[in-house]
Motif scaffolding. Structure first.
Motif, short mmCIF file in Angstrom:
data_model
loop_
_atom_site.label_atom_id
_atom_site.label_comp_id
_atom_site.label_asym_id
_atom_site.label_seq_id
_atom_site.Cartn_x
_atom_site.Cartn_y
_atom_site.Cartn_z
N LEU A 193 0.83 -1.20 0.00
CA LEU A 193 0.00 0.00 0.00
C LEU A 193 0.87 1.27 0.00
O LEU A 193 0.64 2.20 -0.77
N ASP A 194 1.88 1.30 0.85
CA ASP A 194 2.80 2.45 0.88
C ASP A 194 3.47 2.63 -0.48
O ASP A 194 3.61 3.75 -0.98
N LEU A 195 3.93 1.51 -1.06
CA LEU A 195 4.67 1.60 -2.31
C LEU A 195 3.78 2.09 -3.46
O LEU A 195 4.20 2.91 -4.27
N ILE A 196 2.55 1.61 -3.50
CA ILE A 196 1.65 2.07 -4.58
C ILE A 196 1.28 3.54 -4.34
O ILE A 196 1.15 4.31 -5.29
N GLY A 197 1.15 3.91 -3.08
CA GLY A 197 0.89 5.32 -2.77
C GLY A 197 2.04 6.21 -3.25
O GLY A 197 1.82 7.27 -3.84
N GLN A 198 3.27 5.76 -3.03
CA GLN A 198 4.43 6.52 -3.51
C GLN A 198 4.43 6.58 -5.04
O GLN A 198 4.78 7.60 -5.64
N THR A 199 4.03 5.46 -5.65
CA THR A 199 3.97 5.41 -7.12
C THR A 199 3.06 6.52 -7.67
O THR A 199 3.39 7.18 -8.65
N GLN A 200 1.91 6.68 -7.02
CA GLN A 200 0.98 7.72 -7.48
C GLN A 200 1.66 9.08 -7.49
O GLN A 200 1.44 9.88 -8.39
N LEU A 201 2.49 9.33 -6.46
CA LEU A 201 3.15 10.63 -6.38
C LEU A 201 4.25 10.77 -7.44
O LEU A 201 4.32 11.78 -8.15
N TRP A 202 5.09 9.75 -7.56
CA TRP A 202 6.20 9.84 -8.54
C TRP A 202 5.66 9.89 -9.97
O TRP A 202 6.08 10.73 -10.77
#
Lengths: 325, 255
Positions: free
Chosen positions: B48-57
């Motif tokens: 979940l954290d990693l996909i959340g970061q993906t949205q930002l990048w």
């Protein structure tokens, strides 16, 4: 409703103590782990909370089936968060069951050997993306119907677990309905997925409440103990009455030719699910029973070395600490 | 936006976002199948954290590219050769030990890189890094603890963790293989040259792996080709087949 057909256990305790116990329940005083309780009450609760916990755990699988295929980053996050919540619910419920003198490992072994059940609904497949919407809308919707009254159940730890769980479940239901909205307002193919999901999951959702009260032999004792708060038919009727207008709003058709508004009872008349199918699913013959138990057994067996390794390490650390003291 | 070539900046952002997207996807494959309930929760949380970061990048990458595409278009509608993730992250999960070892090797890298990016001359990058670095600090603490627990657990868990490290070690060097994109980012103060992070990285993983009683292989060979997109592994195509299926099968639909 993640606990179905919970048989109440016979009790052979002192009649005086039983009377006192019943009086406390009638006065809405919560039973706490250290309080005296009838053996039947304890065993019935272990079975019910255990079945509920197992349902949360097995329930990760039909939804997990779509995590790697979720169509957008946001949908993937929402689904991950939901499945994570469910594992968390499993954790609180196992903890509640442990207060009754049974261990989580013991309950897990009983699930894996098929001795303990989980809700019949999780033996159905999730075949298209709209199923993820329908699971939230219908399955979580049906679960909430049962769990909201269980917040007032007589056993303190179970009641408190339900209060936490209900907050998250209603959030899940809204997210499920939101997926259905998108699908029902989408392309022709998406509408077809939404209708297909409703067609397949409607009757299995009705089955979640368990057989008709006329055939439910264990209701009376469980209701007196406030382990069960409403009859199966009451809850099923409430669910149908709530869901029909939602389906209409989505422009979807509930797969029941006999569905009509009954002015006199102030609710819908509807067709019963095929109860022979329900009993087949309970016996292990649902579409996914074998897959679900195989997946859980594989996870447990493949994970044995991890659990052993971490335990061994914790033991070494403890020994080293003791030696240093 | 920093004063730097837009094409180069986009490449840098894709590297950041594809790393978290592909690893987040791999970790999410575990959902419901972990060795113990607490790990199911932890793995879902990591994904979940990693996909959340993906949205930002990828969201910022879309802004820089400025051609009408969204983060979702970038994630779901590119082919394998356009992906810029490290090869390490697209490898199949293997057993739980291999999954956690990969997580640790990447978390250690992120836990060093992200705090540097908080000082980026590009304000948007600094902001994303600030959020992501908190998550990375927590991730590395957890994955390091698990690697130590399993490395220094039973004979079997030790053997499996050593096998995982041996299997993954040739994919670590790619993290530090600088190229002209990195040089441009370093020159503009956007991001550090990854080669400059190696020493700190070796110190961090050396400490944890030694506590885990594991031996770092005596080889500096490094598979490369993910960060620059030249040669991915065979595995990425299969991952994308699954991840992108709905978007590809029903173009134009909104979900």
């Amino acid at each position: 409703m993640y606990a179905q057909m919970i048989k109440s256990e016979a009790t052979t305790d002192d009649p005086e103590k039983l009377k006192e116990f019943q009086a406390r329940i009638d006065d809405d005083i919560k039973v706490e782990p250290r309080d005296w309780m009838p053996e039947g009450y304890r065993k019935t609760l272990i079975r019910q909370i255990g079945q509920h916990a197992h349902s949360e755990i097995v329930g990760q699988l039909p939804e997990g089936n779509w995590i790697t295929r979720a169509p957008t980053l946001e949908r993937k996050m929402i689904l991950l968060a939901k499945v994570q919540d469910e594992a968390g619910h499993g954790l609180y419920l196992y903890a509640a069951a442990e207060t009754l003198g049974v261990s989580r490992d013991d309950l897990t072994e009983q699930l894996l050997s098929g001795k303990m059940k989980y809700s019949s609904i999780f033996n159905y497949a999730t075949l298209n993306w709209a199923d993820i919407g329908a699971v939230g809308w219908l399955v979580d919707g049906a679960a909430i119907m049962n769990q909201v009254p269980l917040q007032r159940t007589s056993y303190g730890p179970y009641s408190r677990a339900m209060i936490r769980i209900c907050k998250e479940e209603s959030f899940h239901q809204r997210q499920g309905y939101d997926i259905m909205m998108k699908m029902a307002q989408g392309t022709e193919a998406q509408k077809k997925m939404a209708q297909d999901a409703l067609n397949r999951l409607w009757y299995p959702s009705l089955m979640m409440f368990g057989p008709s009260d006329a055939d439910s032999v264990h209701s009376t004792q469980n209701m007196a103990w406030k382990i069960k708060m409403n009859t199966n038919d009451e809850l099923r009727q409430k669910f149908v009455d709530q869901t029909v207008p939602q389906a209409e709003y989505l422009g979807l058709t509930i797969p029941d030719e006999n569905l009509t508004w009954n002015e006199k009872k102030g609710g819908y008349d509807y067709s019963d699910p095929d109860w022979s199918e329900f009993f087949d699913v309970l016996k292990g013959n649902g579409p996914c029973n074998v897959d679900r138990l195989e997946a859980r057994n594989k996870a447990w067996d493949d994970g044995a070395w991890v659990r052993d390794g971490l335990m061994a390490h914790a033991e070494k650390k403890r020994a080293a600490k003791t030696a240093a003291e | 936006m920093a004063n730097v070539d837009k094409e180069m900046l986009t490449q840098f952002l894709l590297r950041m976002g594809d790393n978290t997207l592909i690893l987040g996807h791999r970790v999410s494959e575990w959902c419901g199948h972990a060795p113990v309930l607490e790990e199911d929760i932890a793995l879902a949380n990591t994904a979940l954290d990693l996909i959340g970061q993906t949205q930002l990048w990828l969201g910022y990458a879309a802004e820089v590219m400025d051609d009408g595409k969204t983060a979702d278009d970038i994630a779901f509608l590119r082919d394998a050769w356009d992906f810029r993730n490290l090869l390490l992250l697209e490898l199949p999960n293997g057993d739980f030990g291999q999954t956690l070892m990969r997580q640790f090797l990447f978390d250690a890298y992120q836990s060093i890189l992200l705090p540097r990016l908080m000082k980026s001359s590009d304000q948007a990058i600094a902001e994303i890094a600030e959020k992501a670095s908190k998550e990375a600090a927590y991730h590395v603490e957890r994955s390091a603890e698990t690697v130590v627990g399993l490395g220094d657990g039973t004979e079997e868990s030790h053997k499996r963790m050593q096998a995982a490290l041996d299997r993954l070690w040739p994919y670590v060097g790619e993290m530090f293989a600088s190229d002209d994109v990195d040089a441009a980012m370093a020159a503009a103060g956007v991001a550090p040259d990854p080669a400059s992070l190696r020493e700190e990285y070796d110190a961090l993983i050396g400490k944890v792996l030694s506590e885990a009683t594991l031996t770092i292989p005596d080889s500096d060979f490094a598979h490369k080709g993910g960060r620059n997109g030249k040669t991915h592994t065979e595995h990425l195509g299969h991952l994308l087949t699954q991840m992108q299926w709905l978007q590809r099968a029903y173009p134009g639909a909104t979900w």
